[in-house]
Write an enzyme that holds these catalytic residues in place. Structure first.
Site, PDB file in Angstrom:
ATOM      1  N   SER A  97      81.625  11.878 -47.727  1.00 46.43           N
ATOM      2  CA  SER A  97      80.447  12.422 -48.426  1.00 46.43           C
ATOM      3  C   SER A  97      80.494  13.929 -48.660  1.00 46.43           C
ATOM      4  O   SER A  97      79.631  14.446 -49.364  1.00 46.43           O
ATOM      5  CB  SER A  97      79.173  12.105 -47.638  1.00 46.43           C
ATOM      6  OG  SER A  97      78.887  10.741 -47.746  1.00 46.43           O
ATOM      7  N   LYS A 148      80.382  14.858 -52.180  1.00 39.04           N
ATOM      8  CA  LYS A 148      79.137  14.737 -52.958  1.00 39.04           C
ATOM      9  C   LYS A 148      78.635  16.104 -53.438  1.00 39.04           C
ATOM     10  O   LYS A 148      78.008  16.212 -54.487  1.00 39.04           O
ATOM     11  CB  LYS A 148      78.056  14.024 -52.137  1.00 39.04           C
ATOM     12  CG  LYS A 148      78.358  12.524 -51.881  1.00 39.04           C
ATOM     13  CD  LYS A 148      77.317  11.893 -50.982  1.00 39.04           C
ATOM     14  CE  LYS A 148      77.353  10.379 -50.882  1.00 39.04           C
ATOM     15  NZ  LYS A 148      78.492   9.737 -50.266  1.00 39.04           N
ATOM     16  N   TYR A 191      83.301   5.826 -57.462  1.00 39.90           N
ATOM     17  CA  TYR A 191      82.681   6.417 -56.262  1.00 39.90           C
ATOM     18  C   TYR A 191      83.594   6.243 -55.037  1.00 39.90           C
ATOM     19  O   TYR A 191      83.784   7.174 -54.240  1.00 39.90           O
ATOM     20  CB  TYR A 191      81.307   5.756 -56.043  1.00 39.90           C
ATOM     21  CG  TYR A 191      80.671   6.104 -54.730  1.00 39.90           C
ATOM     22  CD1 TYR A 191      79.970   7.302 -54.563  1.00 39.90           C
ATOM     23  CD2 TYR A 191      80.761   5.238 -53.634  1.00 39.90           C
ATOM     24  CE1 TYR A 191      79.380   7.620 -53.346  1.00 39.90           C
ATOM     25  CE2 TYR A 191      80.176   5.544 -52.424  1.00 39.90           C
ATOM     26  CZ  TYR A 191      79.490   6.741 -52.279  1.00 39.90           C
ATOM     27  OH  TYR A 191      78.918   7.060 -51.076  1.00 39.90           O
ATOM     28  N   TYR A 222      71.499  14.436 -44.056  1.00 39.50           N
ATOM     29  CA  TYR A 222      70.678  13.220 -44.007  1.00 39.50           C
ATOM     30  C   TYR A 222      69.465  13.362 -43.096  1.00 39.50           C
ATOM     31  O   TYR A 222      68.790  14.372 -43.117  1.00 39.50           O
ATOM     32  CB  TYR A 222      71.550  12.000 -43.620  1.00 39.50           C
ATOM     33  CG  TYR A 222      72.800  11.995 -44.430  1.00 39.50           C
ATOM     34  CD1 TYR A 222      72.726  11.751 -45.795  1.00 39.50           C
ATOM     35  CD2 TYR A 222      74.033  12.330 -43.894  1.00 39.50           C
ATOM     36  CE1 TYR A 222      73.847  11.820 -46.587  1.00 39.50           C
ATOM     37  CE2 TYR A 222      75.164  12.391 -44.684  1.00 39.50           C
ATOM     38  CZ  TYR A 222      75.057  12.134 -46.020  1.00 39.50           C
ATOM     39  OH  TYR A 222      76.159  12.207 -46.801  1.00 39.50           O
ATOM     40  N   VAL A 258      81.330  11.053 -43.285  1.00 38.32           N
ATOM     41  CA  VAL A 258      81.637  10.183 -42.145  1.00 38.32           C
ATOM     42  C   VAL A 258      83.122  10.222 -41.745  1.00 38.32           C
ATOM     43  O   VAL A 258      83.510   9.574 -40.774  1.00 38.32           O
ATOM     44  CB  VAL A 258      81.173   8.709 -42.350  1.00 38.32           C
ATOM     45  CG1 VAL A 258      79.661   8.602 -42.380  1.00 38.32           C
ATOM     46  CG2 VAL A 258      81.803   8.082 -43.577  1.00 38.32           C
TER      47      VAL A 258
HETATM   48  O1  DON Z   1      79.734   5.393 -49.192  1.00 39.11           O
HETATM   49  C1  DON Z   1      79.873   5.563 -47.992  1.00 39.11           C
HETATM   50  O2  DON Z   1      79.158   5.003 -47.167  1.00 39.11           O
HETATM   51  C2  DON Z   1      80.946   6.505 -47.529  1.00 39.11           C
HETATM   52  N1  DON Z   1      82.046   6.484 -48.443  1.00 39.11           N
HETATM   53  C3  DON Z   1      80.455   7.915 -47.443  1.00 39.11           C
HETATM   54  C4  DON Z   1      79.294   8.088 -46.501  1.00 39.11           C
HETATM   55  C5  DON Z   1      79.245   9.405 -45.814  1.00 39.11           C
HETATM   56  O3  DON Z   1      80.231  10.098 -45.676  1.00 39.11           O
HETATM   57  C6  DON Z   1      77.951   9.784 -45.236  1.00 39.11           C
HETATM   58  N2  DON Z   1      78.063  11.019 -44.518  1.00 39.11           N
HETATM   59  N3  DON Z   1      77.847  11.365 -43.415  1.00 39.11           N
END
Ligand code: DON
Length: 303
Positions: A63, A66, A188, A239, A257
C-alpha cells in the site's frame, strides 16, 4: 544533522522490537518473509541518502504505492478524482466493506483499498496501463532502473483477492468505477507487487518534501496539491491507526502490509523504514517505533 549516526542510534533503540508482530498472512507470498529484517533510510532534498540495516534490500511495497498512485493521478487528471473518493479518515481497517454501502459506493479516502481502486481506475483511464506508468515514475524518482514487479506476489494477491474483488464490484454497482473490474483488479495487484528498498522509497517520495518538485526539478504537483497529499497521508495513511501515528510520529506517513512505511518532513527530508512484523492494523511494529524515535530525537515533526 548527522543522519547516519542518528539512524544507527534509532536502529539500536528499536532492535528489541524487530521480529515482533506478524507478517501479512492473507497474502501467502508475504507470509514467508523473514520477520527479523529491519532497515531505515533518510533522503535529503538534494537526493543524498543515508541508511542502516537492510536499507538497500528490496521488499514488497504494497500500500505504500497508493501515495505515488494518488500523486500521479492528480498530476495527470486534476481534481475531478475527488468526486469519486473522499478525504476523511475511515476509522476502519484498510480492506473494510462496511462504509461503502452507507456512503453510496464512494470510499472514504484514497489510501484504503477501495479508495486506491478508484485511483487506479482513474489512472487506467488516463494512461491505459496504470501499474507500468507507476513503475516508470518510481524508477525515475529513485534513479533506480532495476525496480520491478514481483510476479509471485502479484499472482498470490490475485489468487487470494476476493476481498478486493468484492470492493471493486460493489463500487462498480454504484457507477464509481469506469473500467472493467477484472482489468482494474489485475492492474491494482501488479501495482501492490512492486519491490523497492528503503533507499529507493525515500528517494522516490522526495517530491512530497520538495513541495511538488520531481527529482529532475520539473513540477509533478502544485505546492498546494503537495500539501493536500501530505495532509491525506497524515490523516489516513495508516488506516485505523492514523491517530496513533500522528500522536507518536507527527509526520505524514504511508504504510504497507509488506512492512514498509514512508514518512515526509516537508521542506527537509523523507524517510522510509522497513520491518515485516505488523501490528493488528497492518502497520510495521518496529517501523512505527523507529519513526517515533526519529521525531522524538530530532524534533522534526510537523507539530
Ligand atoms: O490489497 C491489499 O490488501 C494489499 N495488496 C495491500 C494492503 C496494504 O498494504 C495495507 N497496508 N497496510
Amino acid at each position: 544533522m548527522d543522519y547516519q549516526a542518528l539512524l544507527e542510534r534509532i536502529a539500536a533503540d528499536v532492535a528489541p522490537l524487530v521480529g515482533s508482530g506478524t507478517p501479512a498472512e492473507y497474502i501467502p507470498a508475504l507470509a514467508s518473509v523473514d520477520r527479523d529484517r529491519f532497515g531505515i533510510a533518510v533522503a535529503d532534498l538534494d537526493g543524498k541518502v543515508y541508511g542502516t540495516g537492510d536499507w538497500e534490500h528490496p521488499f514488497s511495497t504494497q500500500s505504500v504505492t497508493k501515495v505515488f498512485a494518488l500523486a500521479l493521478a492528480l498530476s495527470l487528471g486534476g481534481d475531478d478524482l475527488w468526486d469519486r473518493v473522499g478525504r476523511e479518515p475511515s476509522g476502519n481497517p484498510f480492506n473494510s466493506l462496511v462504509q461503502l454501502e452507507y456512503e453510496n459506493g464512494i470510499p472514504r479516502n484514497p489510501f484504503i483499498n477501495a479508495g486506491a481502486l478508484v485511483v487506479t481506475d482513474r489512472l487506467l483511464t488516463l494512461t491505459g496501463d496504470a501499474s507500468s506508468e507507476l513503475l516508470e515514475f518510481l524508477r525515475a524518482e529513485s534513479g533506480n532502473p532495476d525496480i520491478a514487479f514481483d510476479p509471485e506476489v502479484a499472482a498470490s494477491e490475485s489468487e487470494h483477492g476476493d476481498r478486493n474483488a468484492a470492493l471493486a464490484h460493489f463500487m462498480a454497482s454504484y457507477g464509481t468505477i469506469a473500467n472493467p473490474v477484472p482489468a482494474l483488479l489485475e492492474d491494482y495487484f501488479w501495482q501492490c507487487s512492486i519491490e523497492m528498498s528503503c533507499a529507493d522509497l525515500a528517494l522516490a517520495a522526495r517530491f512530497l518534501a520538495r513541495h511538488g518538485l520531481r527529482a529532475d526539478g520539473t513540477r509533478l504537483l502544485s505546492r498546494s496539491e503537495a500539501k493536500q497529499v501530505n495532509a491525506v497521508m497524515l490523516t489516513c495513511g495508516t488506516y485505523d491507526a492514523a491517530g496513533e501515528f500522528a500522536y507518536r510520529v507527527g509526520l505524514p506517513g504511508k504504510s504497507g502490509v509488506g512492512g514498509g512505511i514512508v514518512a515526509v518532513v516537508p521542506g527537509r527530508c523523507t524517510l522510509c523504514v522497513w520491518s515485516p512484523g505488523l501490528d493488528r492494523h497492518g502497520n510495521s511494529v518496529a517501523g512505527m517505533a523507529a519513526l517515533d524515535r526519529f521525531t522524538t530525537l530530532t524534533g522534526l515533526s510537523v507539530f
